[in-house]
Design a protein around this motif. Structure first.
Motif, PDB file in Angstrom:
ATOM      1  N   LEU A  43       0.839  -1.198   0.000  1.00  7.94           N
ATOM      2  CA  LEU A  43       0.000   0.000   0.000  1.00  7.94           C
ATOM      3  C   LEU A  43       0.873   1.248   0.000  1.00  7.94           C
ATOM      4  O   LEU A  43       0.528   2.253  -0.629  1.00  7.94           O
ATOM      5  N   ILE A  51      -2.839   0.499   7.584  1.00 10.17           N
ATOM      6  CA  ILE A  51      -4.297   0.493   7.613  1.00 10.17           C
ATOM      7  C   ILE A  51      -4.813   0.465   9.041  1.00 10.17           C
ATOM      8  O   ILE A  51      -6.018   0.594   9.272  1.00 10.17           O
ATOM      9  N   TYR A  62     -13.380  -2.984   2.064  1.00 16.77           N
ATOM     10  CA  TYR A  62     -12.519  -2.924   0.881  1.00 16.77           C
ATOM     11  C   TYR A  62     -12.932  -1.725   0.056  1.00 16.77           C
ATOM     12  O   TYR A  62     -14.077  -1.603  -0.372  1.00 16.77           O
ATOM     13  N   GLU A  63     -11.972  -0.812  -0.155  1.00 23.96           N
ATOM     14  CA  GLU A  63     -12.224   0.410  -0.904  1.00 23.96           C
ATOM     15  C   GLU A  63     -11.140   0.577  -1.964  1.00 23.96           C
ATOM     16  O   GLU A  63      -9.950   0.514  -1.649  1.00 23.96           O
ATOM     17  N   TRP A 103      -8.442  -2.050  -1.964  1.00 29.20           N
ATOM     18  CA  TRP A 103      -7.567  -2.218  -0.809  1.00 29.20           C
ATOM     19  C   TRP A 103      -8.398  -2.389   0.464  1.00 29.20           C
ATOM     20  O   TRP A 103      -9.429  -1.735   0.621  1.00 29.20           O
ATOM     21  N   CYS A 151      -9.312  -1.857   4.434  1.00 33.19           N
ATOM     22  CA  CYS A 151      -9.132  -0.751   5.366  1.00 33.19           C
ATOM     23  C   CYS A 151      -9.962  -1.002   6.618  1.00 33.19           C
ATOM     24  O   CYS A 151     -10.888  -1.814   6.622  1.00 33.19           O
ATOM     25  N   SER A 161     -12.126   1.161   9.580  1.00 29.78           N
ATOM     26  CA  SER A 161     -12.760   2.450   9.776  1.00 29.78           C
ATOM     27  C   SER A 161     -11.927   3.339  10.696  1.00 29.78           C
ATOM     28  O   SER A 161     -11.593   2.947  11.818  1.00 29.78           O
ATOM     29  N   GLY A 211      -8.913   3.932  10.590  1.00 27.34           N
ATOM     30  CA  GLY A 211      -7.520   3.541  10.606  1.00 27.34           C
ATOM     31  C   GLY A 211      -6.953   3.284  11.982  1.00 27.34           C
ATOM     32  O   GLY A 211      -5.721   3.279  12.176  1.00 27.34           O
TER      33      GLY A 211
END
Length: 338
Positions: free
Chosen positions: A241, A252, A310-311, A314, A316, A318, A320
């Motif tokens: 990433l 993440i 997944y956004e 990738w 993730c 919420s 982070g």
């Protein structure tokens, strides 16, 4: 213990005792089983701690899963980062241990006929070496090729993978050792990728996602977070990433004021098809405990759970960072829509 429904909530931690480097699997008996690194639990040293749950939120500690240390490592106290997988009714425990006659660590494997053990070591390590290179194994059967793969790596070295033999307790002779992700060569103390470890691989929507953690799990200087790389192949090449975004860290998940140094995750899918990340973190309200020794840094790493989204291709989490408020719970009972 009845499974959770879509209206249920939970709040971290889901297990409020030291439970480092968690692996969670769904056993053939329907229970979820969690496995954690060696610790002192209520005054007793446990080589392999095991817990079970019907819903991923409420856990029952089952105690010792590896009652007899391997004969080649029966005088040391470094049984780390277990990963358990099931094949044809047999359970395979991959872990790291320090041999009696050396300072470095070894990859090892033990087996059992039930998810709660007892596990019995195979009799010899898979592989040994200097320092902390041979730790954090994770076994993965590649659906695309049928190959049995073992991921591992740390000690300021790279994350690696190699093919396991059909017996699952040895490597395919002369099989290739593949480097997947290299640590960052930097003096920047804020860079999580200076040391990388804790591989976990899943296949989602045609992408192999390699989750990993760094750079310092424990102690007063703990600085730890979860990172990820992806590839179209289980053996790479992987793009991190950080590489994809140009951000030197590319985490993440990183800590907050309540949960410090989160990481060494596993991924478990619920009955609704949602992925959940289980991982350890240091509770800033109670960071220490009666550890086995000073090496553990007296870092009380409890078990946390958060949903993965997944956004843009990738994964993730919420915000982070670990959740600190009530969250909608995993769906662990089949519904008419699930």
């Amino acid at each position: 213990m009845s499974p959770l429904t879509p209206s249920d909530f939970y709040q971290n931690p889901v297990w409020d005792d030291d439970f480092p480097d968690p692996t969670i699997i769904r056993g053939s008996d329907g229970w979820y089983y969690a496995y954690g690194t060696q610790t002192r639990y209520h005054g007793q040293i446990l080589n392999l701690q095991i817990a079970r749950s019907a819903d991923l939120v409420r856990w029952e500690h089952l105690g010792e899963g590896l009652p007899d240390k391997p004969t080649w490592a029966d005088t040391t106290q470094r049984i780390w980062a277990p990963h358990v997988s099931e094949h044809d009714g047999r359970y395979y425990l991959y872990y790291s241990a320090q041999p009696n006659d050396a300072e470095g660590l070894c990859l090892a494997v033990a087996t059992a006929t039930a998810p709660h053990g007892p596990f019995v070591d195979s009799g010899q390590p898979l592989q040994c070496g200097e320092g902390f290179l041979n730790i954090d194994p994770m076994a993965f059967d590649d659906p695309a090729t049928g190959r049995r793969l073992l991921y591992w790596g740390s000690g300021f070295g790279p994350l690696r993978v190699r093919e396991l033999a059909p017996d699952r307790i040895s490597f395919v002779p002369d099989s290739e050792l593949v480097t997947l992700v290299e640590p960052a060569l930097t003096d920047d103390l804020t860079n999580y990728q200076r040391l990388i470890e804790g591989s976990w691989v899943v296949l989602r929507n045609g992408w192999y996602y390699l989750f990993y953690s760094g750079d310092n799990c424990c102690g007063e200087q703990a600085h730890y977070g979860v990172m990820v790389a992806r590839s179209r192949s289980a053996t790479g090449p992987f793009e991190t990433l950080a590489q994809a975004t140009g951000h030197p860290n590319g985490t993440i998940l990183e800590g907050n004021s309540r949960w410090r140094a989160p990481g060494h995750n596993c991924i478990i899918r619920d009955e609704a098809g949602h992925d959940w990340m289980a991982y350890h973190a240091i509770d800033t309200q109670q960071p220490t405990f009666d550890a086995i020794n000073d090496e553990q840094g007296y870092s009380r790493r409890v078990l946390l759970l958060d949903r993965v989204e997944y956004e843009s291709g990738w994964p993730c989490i919420s915000g982070g960072t670990p959740s600190t408020t009530a969250q909608v719970a995993p769906i662990t009972v089949k519904t008419s829509s699930g």
